[in-house]
Design a protein around this motif. Structure first.
Motif, short mmCIF file in Angstrom:
data_model
loop_
_atom_site.label_atom_id
_atom_site.label_comp_id
_atom_site.label_asym_id
_atom_site.label_seq_id
_atom_site.Cartn_x
_atom_site.Cartn_y
_atom_site.Cartn_z
N GLY A 29 18.44 27.99 18.40
CA GLY A 29 17.31 28.00 17.63
C GLY A 29 17.23 28.86 16.71
O GLY A 29 18.15 29.85 16.81
N ASP A 30 16.15 28.65 15.77
CA ASP A 30 16.06 29.66 14.88
C ASP A 30 15.36 31.05 15.31
O ASP A 30 15.44 31.92 14.62
N SER A 31 15.19 31.07 16.55
CA SER A 31 14.79 32.31 17.24
C SER A 31 15.91 33.19 17.37
O SER A 31 15.65 34.46 17.49
N VAL A 32 17.07 32.83 16.68
CA VAL A 32 18.18 33.73 16.55
C VAL A 32 17.76 35.05 15.57
O VAL A 32 18.23 36.19 15.68
N ALA A 84 20.21 21.45 16.98
CA ALA A 84 20.27 22.69 16.37
C ALA A 84 19.13 22.75 15.31
O ALA A 84 18.41 21.74 14.85
N ASP A 85 18.41 24.05 15.36
CA ASP A 85 17.23 24.04 14.52
C ASP A 85 17.52 23.71 12.96
O ASP A 85 18.29 24.67 12.46
N LEU A 86 16.67 23.17 12.18
CA LEU A 86 16.42 23.26 10.94
C LEU A 86 15.58 24.41 10.41
O LEU A 86 14.41 24.33 10.79
N VAL A 96 19.30 17.42 15.58
CA VAL A 96 18.63 18.48 14.99
C VAL A 96 16.94 18.61 15.60
O VAL A 96 16.47 17.77 15.85
N LYS A 97 16.40 19.66 15.30
CA LYS A 97 15.09 19.91 15.47
C LYS A 97 14.41 20.42 14.43
O LYS A 97 14.78 21.36 13.79
N LEU A 98 13.25 19.93 14.17
CA LEU A 98 12.26 20.65 12.93
C LEU A 98 10.75 20.69 13.52
O LEU A 98 10.53 19.91 14.63
O1 KIV Z 1 14.15 28.48 18.14
C1 KIV Z 1 13.94 28.46 19.26
O2 KIV Z 1 14.30 29.07 20.10
C2 KIV Z 1 12.77 27.60 19.58
C3 KIV Z 1 12.47 27.27 21.07
C4 KIV Z 1 11.54 28.56 21.36
C5 KIV Z 1 11.74 25.94 21.29
O3 KIV Z 1 12.25 26.58 18.76
#
Ligand code: KIV
Length: 263
Positions: free
Chosen positions: A41-44, A80-82, A109-111
Motif C-alpha cells: 500500500g501507499d500507506s507506506v 501494488a498501489d498505484l 494493481v490498485k487505484l
Molecule cells: O495504502 C493502503 O494501505 C491502502 C489500504 C488502507 C486499503 O490502500
C-alpha cells in the motif's frame, strides 16, 4: 491466491483476508500465517516514511517496496498501489506505471476513485493487468474531504458510490476496497456486485477485510482509526526489549559468556 480465485471465494462464501506489507521480512511472516493477499500500500508513506499523507509516495518507492514483497511471496496474491500522480495524468502513463509494478513482481494493481478512473480500469484490464478498485474514503483525496472522514453518509453520496462500484465492476475490476463507509452501504454494494468487496472501516458484510499491518500488530499508534483492531502490542514489546537491552549493557550483563567468542 490467484486473481480469478477472488471471485470464486465470493461465490463460495469464503472471506478473504488482506494485509499490507512493505518488505520481504513481513511478507514472509504474513505468508506463514496463510493470509490470502498482500497489499503493497501507499500507506507506506505514512507508517514507514512518517509523512502525514500518502501523497508524497513516488513510483520509484512503490517499485522498491513491491520488489521486496514479491521476492518473498509465493502463495499470496501481491497487489501494488498505484501512487498519487501515477495514473491521474493520462491513460498511457497509467498503463506504463501499472506495467512497471507487474514487472516488479506484483500480480495486480490498485487505484483509487470512481468515475474519473473507470476508463483506466477498462484499459488496464484489456491489457491483461488486473485492477483492484478503491472507493469511499480514498486517502489520495484527503484534501478534498478536509481530513480522513467517513464517506457515503448521505443518500446522495451513497447512491453515487453504489453507481461507481457497479461502473468499476463493469470496467473489469476484479475486487473493490471500500474504505470508511457506513456498514449498511458496504452491505448494499457487496450484495450488488459479483466481484468481492474488501472492507476497511466498512463493517462485517464485505467479502473480505484489509488492515494496515503496523496497525494490526500495534506498531503504529500515532493515528488509530475506530476500525482498527490491534491483534498484538508489538510497539510496547519492542520498547520493553530495548529498555532491557540498554540496562543489560549498562550493567555489563550483555554480552555474557554465551554471546562471546573464544580462541
Ligand atoms: O495504502 C493502503 O494501505 C491502502 C489500504 C488502507 C486499503 O490502500
Amino acid at each position: 491466491m490467484t486473481v480469478p480465485e477472488f471471485a470464486q471465494y465470493k461465490q463460495q462464501g469464503k472471506k478473504i483476508a488482506v494485509v499490507t506489507a512493505y518488505d520481504a521480512l513481513f511478507a514472509k511472516i504474513i505468508e506463514q500465517a496463510g493470509i490470502e493477499a498482500i497489499l503493497v500500500g501507499d500507506s507506506v508513506g505514512m507508517v514507514v516514511q512518517g509523512n502525514p499523507t500518502t501523497l508524497t509516495v513516488t513510483m520509484e518507492e512503490m517499485l522498491y517496496h513491491t520488489r521486496m514483497v514479491a521476492r518473498a511471496t509465493h502463495q499470496a496474491c501481491v497487489i501494488a498501489d498505484l501512487p498519487f500522480l501515477s495514473y491521474q495524468v493520462s491513460v498511457s502513463e497509467t498503463v506504463r506505471n501499472a506495467g512497471r509494478l507487474l514487472q516488479a513482481g506484483a500480480t495486480a494493481v490498485k487505484l483509487e476513485g470512481g468515475d474519473p478512473v473507470v476508463d483506466r480500469v477498462a484499459v488496464l484490464t484489456r491489457m491483461g493487468i488486473p485492477v483492484m478498485g478503491h472507493l469511499g474514503m480514498t486517502p489520495q483525496s484527503v484534501h478534498r474531504y478536509g481530513g480522513y472522514k467517513v464517506q457515503g453518509k448521505s443518500q446522495t453520496q451513497a447512491d453515487e458510490l453504489l453507481a461507481e462500484a457497479k461502473a468499476l465492476e463493469a470496467a473489469g475490476a476484479f475486487a473493490l476496497v471500500l474504505e470508511a463507509v457506513p456498514a449498511q452501504l458496504a452491505r448494499s454494494i457487496t450484495q450488488a456486485l459479483t466481484i468481492p468487496t474488501i472492507g476497511i472501516g466498512a463493517g462485517p458484510s464485505c467479502d473480505g477485510q484489509v488492515l494496515v499491518l503496523y496497525d494490526l500488530l500495534g506498531l503504529f499508534d500515532e493515528f488509530v482509526p475506530k476500525y482498527v483492531k490491534p491483534y498484538a502490542r508489538l510497539k510496547a514489546e519492542a520498547i520493553q526489549a530495548l529498555r532491557q537491552y540498554k540496562e543489560d549493557v549498562e550493567r555489563q550483563k550483555f554480552p555474557a559468556e554465551s554471546e562471546s567468542y573464544h580462541a
